[in-house]
Design a protein around this motif. Structure first.
Motif: not given
Length: 304
Positions: A122-138
């Motif tokens: 869950a922490k990994r998912y939240v980190s991607e949500w906070k920081n974005g992925i390749g210019g997009l936010k999940p």
């Protein structure tokens, strides 16, 4: 959405079934089934994918679609940078996701996901949500269970998705093998973690042939997604939609095609199925009064 805009779209009739401000909630641009340990952008030419996908998206836009949810999960070919480029070029919003996909006999489950706890994932998912992925936010969490009864790994992935949803507010789109019983089992996990049923989307619900499960899941406040719409499945999908309307449950129904996509590993990406059959072929089979509910109102509520 402005009601007047939708009525104007509906008045175009079956020959030109444009639905202004509509959203397709389950489609793909690119998928790679090679497995978590080998999947990599180095396995395909992003420029070739861009050239093939762009006209498909531009064609979709002409039907009034303003947003497409790219449901390819991480380790199965998710490419947010490519989606960001296509979004800008085609003029249609593209949403990507975070999460781990546990179906397909676990081929897209990386080793760390087998070892870490649900909280760690869950922490990994939240980190991607906070920081974005390749210019997009999940904008949603994509997960999957491999069947029913749920195995420990299935349960862990659903728990991780629920924990991340509670922290981010993101909805959970769960590819569900195992039909209605597997969907209900996932809802029990969410309830145990006090994650609202309204955050759960039962992906591939059309694979369940017993409508009682469709209704029972909808009654919890969860979403029942009839995707995979194609010429060969249109009559069954029409029946699903009409049945839910007859039970007063159309407010919890989502529809899409699970279409596309560039098949990594196949010459030229294989056969890329476009995104417009739902408009040109399926919508004329159901009353126009349903269109705005299914393609505008419900997606905006489910993914608010």
């Amino acid at each position: 959405m402005r009601r007047r805009e939708f009525l104007m779209g509906a008045m175009l009739g079956p020959s030109t079934p444009s639905v202004p401000n509509s959203i397709l909630i389950h489609e793909h641009v690119l998928v790679d089934f090679i497995g978590a340990e080998k999947a990599s952008p180095s396995r395909y030419d992003a420029e070739e994918v861009f050239r093939i996908a762009r006209p498909k998206l531009e064609e979709l836009k002409s039907f009034g679609c303003v947003r497409l949810h790219e449901c390819t999960p991480n380790y199965l070919g998710r490419d947010a940078r490519l989606c960001a480029r296509l979004q800008e070029a085609a003029g249609i919003e593209i949403w990507t996701n975070t999460g781990i996909y546990g179906a397909a006999n676990r081929s897209a489950v990386p080793e760390f996901a087998r070892q870490e706890s649900a909280r760690d994932l869950a922490k990994r998912y939240v980190s991607e949500w906070k920081n974005g992925i390749g210019g997009l936010k999940p904008r949603f969490i994509k997960t999957a269970v491999n069947g029913f009864p749920l195995e420990p790994l299935d349960r862990k992935l659903v728990e991780a998705a629920a924990m991340a949803s509670l922290e981010t507010g993101l909805p959970i789109a769960s590819h569900t093998n195992g039909g209605g019983p597997a969907a209900e089992a996932q809802l029990e996990i969410l309830a145990g973690l006090h994650c609202p049923a309204a955050k759960f989307i039962w992906v591939h619900a059309h694979s369940e042939k017993d409508h009682k499960f469709h209704e029972s899941v909808a009654r919890t406040g969860a979403w029942v997604e009839f995707d995979g719409i194609s010429e060969s499945s249109a009559e069954w999908h029409r029946e699903c939609v009409e049945w839910m309307q007859g039970r007063g449950a159309l407010t919890q129904v989502l529809i899409s095609q699970d279409a596309g996509w560039y098949h990594v590993g196949e010459k030229g990406g294989g056969t890329y199925r476009g995104y417009t059959y739902l408009y040109s072929g399926f919508l004329p089979l159901i009353p126009a009064s349903y269109w705005g509910r299914l393609l505008v109102d419900n997606p905006r509520r489910a993914f608010a």
